[in-house]
Design a protein around this motif. Structure first.
Motif, PDB file in Angstrom:
ATOM      1  N   THR A 163      34.287  43.681  50.096  1.00 30.10           N
ATOM      2  CA  THR A 163      35.063  42.490  50.405  1.00 30.10           C
ATOM      3  C   THR A 163      36.506  42.703  49.974  1.00 30.10           C
ATOM      4  OG1 THR A 163      34.520  41.435  48.286  1.00 30.10           O
ATOM      5  CG2 THR A 163      33.090  40.941  50.185  1.00 30.10           C
ATOM      6  N   ALA A 164      37.391  41.825  50.470  1.00 26.46           N
ATOM      7  CA  ALA A 164      38.806  41.951  50.152  1.00 26.46           C
ATOM      8  C   ALA A 164      39.402  40.595  49.800  1.00 26.46           C
ATOM      9  CB  ALA A 164      39.567  42.554  51.333  1.00 26.46           C
ATOM     10  N   VAL A 165      40.345  40.626  48.893  1.00 24.23           N
ATOM     11  CA  VAL A 165      41.217  39.489  48.611  1.00 24.23           C
ATOM     12  C   VAL A 165      42.527  39.762  49.340  1.00 24.23           C
ATOM     13  CG1 VAL A 165      42.476  38.227  46.823  1.00 24.23           C
ATOM     14  CG2 VAL A 165      40.147  39.049  46.372  1.00 24.23           C
ATOM     15  N   LEU A 166      42.933  38.863  50.235  1.00 24.73           N
ATOM     16  CA  LEU A 166      44.134  39.059  51.041  1.00 24.73           C
ATOM     17  C   LEU A 166      45.275  38.235  50.444  1.00 24.73           C
ATOM     18  CD1 LEU A 166      42.731  39.054  54.689  1.00 24.73           C
ATOM     19  CD2 LEU A 166      43.018  40.946  53.086  1.00 24.73           C
ATOM     20  N   VAL A 167      46.310  38.928  49.980  1.00 28.38           N
ATOM     21  CA  VAL A 167      47.425  38.307  49.269  1.00 28.38           C
ATOM     22  C   VAL A 167      48.514  37.938  50.272  1.00 28.38           C
ATOM     23  CG1 VAL A 167      49.063  38.565  47.379  1.00 28.38           C
ATOM     24  CG2 VAL A 167      46.841  39.718  47.262  1.00 28.38           C
ATOM     25  N   LEU A 168      48.931  36.664  50.273  1.00 29.94           N
ATOM     26  CA  LEU A 168      49.733  36.105  51.349  1.00 29.94           C
ATOM     27  C   LEU A 168      51.230  36.096  51.087  1.00 29.94           C
ATOM     28  CD1 LEU A 168      47.281  33.206  52.209  1.00 29.94           C
ATOM     29  CD2 LEU A 168      47.727  35.242  53.588  1.00 29.94           C
ATOM     30  N   SER A 169      51.681  36.488  49.927  1.00 25.45           N
ATOM     31  CA  SER A 169      53.089  36.728  49.646  1.00 25.45           C
ATOM     32  C   SER A 169      53.195  37.276  48.231  1.00 25.45           C
ATOM     33  CB  SER A 169      53.952  35.475  49.835  1.00 25.45           C
ATOM     34  OG  SER A 169      55.331  35.847  49.876  1.00 25.45           O
ATOM     35  N   ASN A 170      54.400  37.267  47.670  1.00 23.06           N
ATOM     36  CA  ASN A 170      54.632  37.944  46.394  1.00 23.06           C
ATOM     37  C   ASN A 170      55.781  37.246  45.664  1.00 23.06           C
ATOM     38  OD1 ASN A 170      54.741  39.816  44.305  1.00 23.06           O
ATOM     39  ND2 ASN A 170      54.894  41.595  45.638  1.00 23.06           N
ATOM     40  N   SER A 246      38.542  36.126  49.715  1.00 22.45           N
ATOM     41  CA  SER A 246      39.447  35.061  49.318  1.00 22.45           C
ATOM     42  C   SER A 246      40.809  35.234  49.973  1.00 22.45           C
ATOM     43  CB  SER A 246      39.606  35.079  47.785  1.00 22.45           C
ATOM     44  OG  SER A 246      40.624  34.211  47.354  1.00 22.45           O
ATOM     45  N   TRP A 247      41.407  34.115  50.333  1.00 18.53           N
ATOM     46  CA  TRP A 247      42.821  34.057  50.663  1.00 18.53           C
ATOM     47  C   TRP A 247      43.576  33.768  49.373  1.00 18.53           C
ATOM     48  CZ3 TRP A 247      43.850  35.729  55.326  1.00 18.53           C
ATOM     49  CH2 TRP A 247      42.959  35.496  56.387  1.00 18.53           C
ATOM     50  N   GLN A 248      44.589  34.572  49.064  1.00 18.22           N
ATOM     51  CA  GLN A 248      45.335  34.383  47.820  1.00 18.22           C
ATOM     52  C   GLN A 248      46.769  33.970  48.133  1.00 18.22           C
ATOM     53  OE1 GLN A 248      46.066  37.455  44.320  1.00 18.22           O
ATOM     54  NE2 GLN A 248      44.173  36.282  44.097  1.00 18.22           N
ATOM     55  N   LEU A 249      47.212  32.890  47.509  1.00 11.54           N
ATOM     56  CA  LEU A 249      48.486  32.276  47.868  1.00 11.54           C
ATOM     57  C   LEU A 249      49.655  33.235  47.698  1.00 11.54           C
ATOM     58  CD1 LEU A 249      46.626  29.813  47.870  1.00 11.54           C
ATOM     59  CD2 LEU A 249      48.457  28.528  46.729  1.00 11.54           C
ATOM     60  N   ALA A 250      49.669  33.992  46.627  1.00  7.06           N
ATOM     61  CA  ALA A 250      50.751  34.965  46.401  1.00  7.06           C
ATOM     62  C   ALA A 250      50.367  35.842  45.224  1.00  7.06           C
ATOM     63  CB  ALA A 250      52.083  34.266  46.122  1.00  7.06           C
ATOM     64  N   ASN A 251      51.074  36.935  45.104  1.00  4.02           N
ATOM     65  CA  ASN A 251      50.917  37.777  43.937  1.00  4.02           C
ATOM     66  C   ASN A 251      51.760  37.238  42.790  1.00  4.02           C
ATOM     67  OD1 ASN A 251      50.349  40.167  42.295  1.00  4.02           O
ATOM     68  ND2 ASN A 251      52.502  40.679  42.680  1.00  4.02           N
ATOM     69  N   GLU A 252      51.100  36.854  41.721  1.00  2.77           N
ATOM     70  CA  GLU A 252      51.723  36.440  40.461  1.00  2.77           C
ATOM     71  C   GLU A 252      52.784  35.348  40.619  1.00  2.77           C
ATOM     72  OE1 GLU A 252      50.829  40.384  37.804  1.00  2.77           O
ATOM     73  OE2 GLU A 252      52.912  40.015  38.375  1.00  2.77           O
ATOM     74  N   PRO A 253      52.466  34.263  41.311  1.00  3.86           N
ATOM     75  CA  PRO A 253      53.457  33.190  41.460  1.00  3.86           C
ATOM     76  C   PRO A 253      53.701  32.464  40.135  1.00  3.86           C
ATOM     77  CG  PRO A 253      51.347  32.460  42.313  1.00  3.86           C
ATOM     78  CD  PRO A 253      51.182  33.921  41.971  1.00  3.86           C
ATOM     79  N   ARG A 254      54.933  32.448  39.709  1.00  2.34           N
ATOM     80  CA  ARG A 254      55.317  31.758  38.474  1.00  2.34           C
ATOM     81  C   ARG A 254      56.135  30.511  38.810  1.00  2.34           C
ATOM     82  NH1 ARG A 254      57.026  35.882  33.588  1.00  2.34           N
ATOM     83  NH2 ARG A 254      55.133  37.154  33.588  1.00  2.34           N
ATOM     84  N   PRO A 255      56.096  29.496  37.949  1.00  2.00           N
ATOM     85  CA  PRO A 255      56.939  28.321  38.161  1.00  2.00           C
ATOM     86  C   PRO A 255      58.360  28.524  37.659  1.00  2.00           C
ATOM     87  CG  PRO A 255      55.538  27.996  36.253  1.00  2.00           C
ATOM     88  CD  PRO A 255      55.138  29.317  36.856  1.00  2.00           C
ATOM     89  N   GLY A 256      58.671  29.706  37.170  1.00  2.00           N
ATOM     90  CA  GLY A 256      59.984  30.048  36.641  1.00  2.00           C
ATOM     91  C   GLY A 256      59.825  31.055  35.527  1.00  2.00           C
ATOM     92  N   LEU A 288      36.939  31.475  50.205  1.00  2.00           N
ATOM     93  CA  LEU A 288      37.520  30.974  48.977  1.00  2.00           C
ATOM     94  C   LEU A 288      39.041  31.014  49.052  1.00  2.00           C
ATOM     95  CD1 LEU A 288      35.229  32.831  46.392  1.00  2.00           C
ATOM     96  CD2 LEU A 288      34.943  30.511  47.308  1.00  2.00           C
ATOM     97  N   VAL A 289      39.667  30.206  48.215  1.00  2.00           N
ATOM     98  CA  VAL A 289      41.119  30.190  48.066  1.00  2.00           C
ATOM     99  C   VAL A 289      41.437  30.465  46.609  1.00  2.00           C
ATOM    100  CG1 VAL A 289      43.236  28.841  48.283  1.00  2.00           C
ATOM    101  CG2 VAL A 289      41.377  28.532  49.945  1.00  2.00           C
ATOM    102  N   SER A 290      42.378  31.374  46.359  1.00  2.36           N
ATOM    103  CA  SER A 290      42.766  31.723  44.991  1.00  2.36           C
ATOM    104  C   SER A 290      44.277  31.705  44.870  1.00  2.36           C
ATOM    105  CB  SER A 290      42.202  33.085  44.587  1.00  2.36           C
ATOM    106  OG  SER A 290      42.619  34.094  45.498  1.00  2.36           O
ATOM    107  N   LEU A 291      44.759  31.691  43.633  1.00  2.00           N
ATOM    108  CA  LEU A 291      46.187  31.550  43.377  1.00  2.00           C
ATOM    109  C   LEU A 291      46.882  32.887  43.159  1.00  2.00           C
ATOM    110  CD1 LEU A 291      48.719  29.917  42.823  1.00  2.00           C
ATOM    111  CD2 LEU A 291      47.867  29.465  40.505  1.00  2.00           C
ATOM    112  N   GLY A 292      46.289  33.785  42.346  1.00  2.00           N
ATOM    113  CA  GLY A 292      46.925  35.069  42.044  1.00  2.00           C
ATOM    114  C   GLY A 292      47.805  35.038  40.818  1.00  2.00           C
ATOM    115  N   GLN A 293      47.662  34.013  40.001  1.00  2.00           N
ATOM    116  CA  GLN A 293      48.510  33.859  38.817  1.00  2.00           C
ATOM    117  C   GLN A 293      48.068  34.789  37.693  1.00  2.00           C
ATOM    118  OE1 GLN A 293      48.197  30.574  35.932  1.00  2.00           O
ATOM    119  NE2 GLN A 293      50.023  29.716  36.893  1.00  2.00           N
ATOM    120  N   HIS A 319      45.908  38.350  34.822  1.00  2.00           N
ATOM    121  CA  HIS A 319      46.403  39.723  34.887  1.00  2.00           C
ATOM    122  C   HIS A 319      46.798  40.114  33.467  1.00  2.00           C
ATOM    123  CE1 HIS A 319      47.811  39.076  39.362  1.00  2.00           C
ATOM    124  NE2 HIS A 319      46.560  38.728  39.153  1.00  2.00           N
ATOM    125  N   ILE A 320      46.591  41.381  33.118  1.00  2.00           N
ATOM    126  CA  ILE A 320      46.867  41.808  31.741  1.00  2.00           C
ATOM    127  C   ILE A 320      47.618  43.132  31.762  1.00  2.00           C
ATOM    128  CG2 ILE A 320      45.896  42.157  29.445  1.00  2.00           C
ATOM    129  CD1 ILE A 320      43.390  40.729  30.282  1.00  2.00           C
TER     130      ILE A 320
END
Length: 476
Positions: A163-170, A246-256, A288-293, A319-320
Motif C-alpha cells: 500500500t502507499a500513502v500519497l502526499v499531496l504537497s509539502n 491514505s491521502w496525506q494533506l502535506a509533508n510536515e505541515p507546520r502552523p509556523g 483514510l485521510v492523514s495529516l503528515g505532521q 516524525h523523529i
C-alpha cells in the motif's frame, strides 16, 4: 522530509528546534517452510494478518477501528519505507527509469516492506532547492508525464500487495510545496536557508498559505484532480484502488516556526486541515485521510495543538529526527547517542499517549539517522543507525504485543541502487539517480543503499516479527 540545506542551515534548525520543543491467523505457519519459499518476506508483508493475498482482492481498503488499522478485517501492521521519488522513476520520460523502479520495489518487498510513503505532488517555481520537473508546471498546468509516472508506480505497488500513502504537497521547499503555491498567488517567495531570512522566517512565511484564498484554491485543485483521477494504465479510479492506504494533506505541515506565528496562523491552519479532509472524503469514501505532521516538534511543544490538528483525520503521525533536532551530534555519535536515545524514547511515549487518548492509531512515518561519523559514502558503517532503528522497532513491536496505538513505522529512506554522481555528494540539475535523500541534501545522508546488508537484515527481522515473533496476533 523537512530537513535543511547545508551545514549552516542545519545548525540554524537545530538551534531553533532544540528545547521547543486473525482476524489474525489462529494457526501458526512453520517459520522454515514460509521463509524457504520464493519472496517469503514479501509474502509476509503483502498480508497484514499474514495469510491473505491482498494483491488479488478488489475491496481490501485499509480502514481504522479505534487504535488499529485493518485490512480485510485483519490487523494491518505497517513495516514501511519512504520512497518519495517513485513517480519520477515511473515516468515514461528521459528522467524516468521504470526498470529501476521495478527492481527497487522488488528489493523492498523482499525486505518485508508493506507500505510506501511517496510524493504525489511537486510544484515547479523559483525556489532554488525545489525539484524539477514537478506535477504542476510554473503556470499551474499539469505535467502528464509525472501523473502517469504515479499511475505506473501505483499499479506496480498494487501488484505486490503493498500500500502507499500519497502526499499531496509539502511544507518544505524541496518539492516546491506551499511556498511555491504562495508565490503563484502573490508573486513573492522566500528560499529556505536564505541568510537574509534566518530560521524561523521561512516557516513563518510559509504558514501564510493557510489563509491565502488563491493559494488554497490551487492546492485544492490538485487534490481534487488526483483524488478523482483514473489510472491511465489500469483503468481503475484512484478512489477505488485498495493499494492506496491514505491521502496525506502535506509533508510536515507546520502552523509556523515562531510562537507568535503559530498563534497567528493557528485557526487558519486548523481550518485548512478540516476543510481538506472534508474535500477528500466528499470525493473518496474508501480511503483514510492523514495529516503528515511531525508531532509536537511542529507545534513548538504544544500537545493540545497536535490533538486539535489530528481531530479531523484518521490517524496520528510523528516524525523523529535526532540529528536535525540537536539530540545527537554527527561527529560524536558515541558520546551523544545515550542522551539522544532517551529523547527519542520520550518522544515516542508522548505521541503514543496522545494517540491512545484520541483512540487513533499512531504511525512514525519518518525516522532517519546518519551513518557513523555522519559520512555519506555507502561504504561507511551504520552501527549507530542500527541502534536507532532498533529503538524505533522495539517500541513498535512492544505496541504490537501489547495492543497499543503505535501501529508501525516508515524509515527514511530507501536509496536502493542509486549512488551519488559527484565527489561532493551533491545533487546537480540533470542528475537522474534519485535517492531517498532529496536533491537539496547530501546524497547518502539518511538513505539506505542496496549494499547496506546490516540495515536490510534489520528491517527484514522486524518484518518477520510482525507475523512470527508475536505469540497471538490480535483479532479484529
Amino acid at each position: 522530509m523537512g530537513r535543511c540545506t547545508g551545514r549552516q542551515s542545519l545548525r540554524r534548525r537545530r538551534q531553533a528546534d532544540t528545547g521547543l520543543r486473525t482476524r489474525d491467523r489462529a494457526v501458526r505457519i512453520d517459520r522454515r517452510t514460509l521463509l524457504a519459499t520464493t519472496g517469503a518476506s514479501a509474502a509476509l508483508m503483502a498480508l497484514g494478518g499474514c495469510v491473505h493475498n491482498f494483491a488479488s482482492a478488489a475491496s481490501n481498503f485499509v480502514e481504522r477501528r479505534g487504535t488499529r488499522l485493518l485490512r480485510a478485517d485483519q490487523h494491518y501492521r505497517i513495516v514501511g519505507a519512504n520512497l518519495w521519488y517513485a513517480a519520477w522513476l515511473g515516468a515514461d520520460a528521459e528522467y524516468g527509469n521504470r526498470a529501476r523502479l521495478l527492481r527497487e520495489l522488488d528489493r523492498l518487498q523482499a525486505m518485508g516492506v508493506n507500505n510506501l510513503r511517496i510524493m504525489a505532488a511537486a510544484e515547479e517555481g523559483p525556489l532554488k532547492n525545489s525539484i524539477a520537473p514537478g506535477f504542476t508546471h510554473g503556470d499551474g498546468s499539469g505535467n502528464p508525464e509525472l501523473f502517469e509516472g504515479l499511475d505506473f508506480a501505483m499499479a506496480e505497488i498494487g501488484k505486490r500487495g503493498m500500500t502507499a500513502v500519497l502526499v499531496l504537497s509539502n511544507f518544505w521547499e524541496w518539492s516546491g510545496g506551499l511556498q511555491t503555491l504562495l508565490y503563484r498567488a502573490t508573486g513573492e517567495y522566500m528560499d529556505m536557508g536564505d541568510p537574509a531570512h534566518p530560521w524561523p522566517a521561512f516557516a513563518d512565511a510559509t504558514a501564510a498559505f493557510y489563509a491565502n484564498d488563491a493559494a488554497l484554491a490551487a492546492y485544492r485543485a490538485h487534490v481534487a484532480k488526483l483524488v478523482g483521477r483514473t489510472n491511465s494504465l489500469t483503468g481503475q479510479r484512484y478512489s477505488e484502488d485498495p493499494a492506496i492506504m491514505s491521502w496525506q494533506l502535506a509533508n510536515e505541515p507546520r502552523p509556523g516556526g515562531s510562537d507568535a506565528a503559530i498563534a497567528r496562523h493557528r485557526d487558519a491552519y486548523l481550518s485548512w486541515i478540516a476543510s481538506t479532509a472534508d474535500l477528500i472524503r466528499s470525493l473518496d469514501r474508501n480511503h483514510l485521510v492523514s495529516l503528515g505532521q511531525e508531532g509536537t516538534m511542529a507545534t513548538n511543544g504544544s500537545e493540545e495543538l497536535v490533538v486539535a490538528a489530528h481531530e479531523p483525520v484518521d490517524y496520528v503521525t510523528a516524525h523523529i529526527w535526532p540529528l536535525n533536532w540537536g539530540w545527537v551530534e554527527g561527529d560524536d555519535l558515541p558520546g551523544t547517542w545515550p542522551s539522544g536515545k532517551a529523547k527519542v524514547e520520550e518522544y515516542l511515549t508522548v505521541h503514543q499517549r496522545i494517540a491512545e487518548a484520541m483512540d487513533k492509531p499512531l504511525l512514525v512515518e519518518e525516522f532517519g539517522f546518519p551513518r557513523d561519523g555522519e559520512a555519506y559514502d555507502p561504504a561507511a558503517s551504520t552501527e549507530f543507525r542500527e541502534r536507532y532503528y532498533r529503538t524505533i522497532y522495539d517500541a513498535v513491536e512492544q505496541s504490537w504485543r501489547e495492543g497499543g496505538a503505535l501501529q508501525g513505522s516508515n524509515f527514511w529512506a530507501w536509496n536502493g541502487e542509486a549512488r551519488a554522481a559527484h565527489a561532493d555528494f551533491r545533487f546537480r540539475d540533470g542528475d537522474l539517480a534519485y535517492m531517498g535523500d532529496p536533491p537539496h541534501e547530501p546524497q547518502g545522508w539518511y538513505g539506505n543503499f542496496d549494499s547496506d546488508d546490516e540495515m536490510i537484515a534489520l528491517v527484514r527481522r522486524h518484518a518477520e516479527r510482525m507475523c512470527l515473533g508475536i505469540e497471538t496476533l490480535c483479532p479484529a
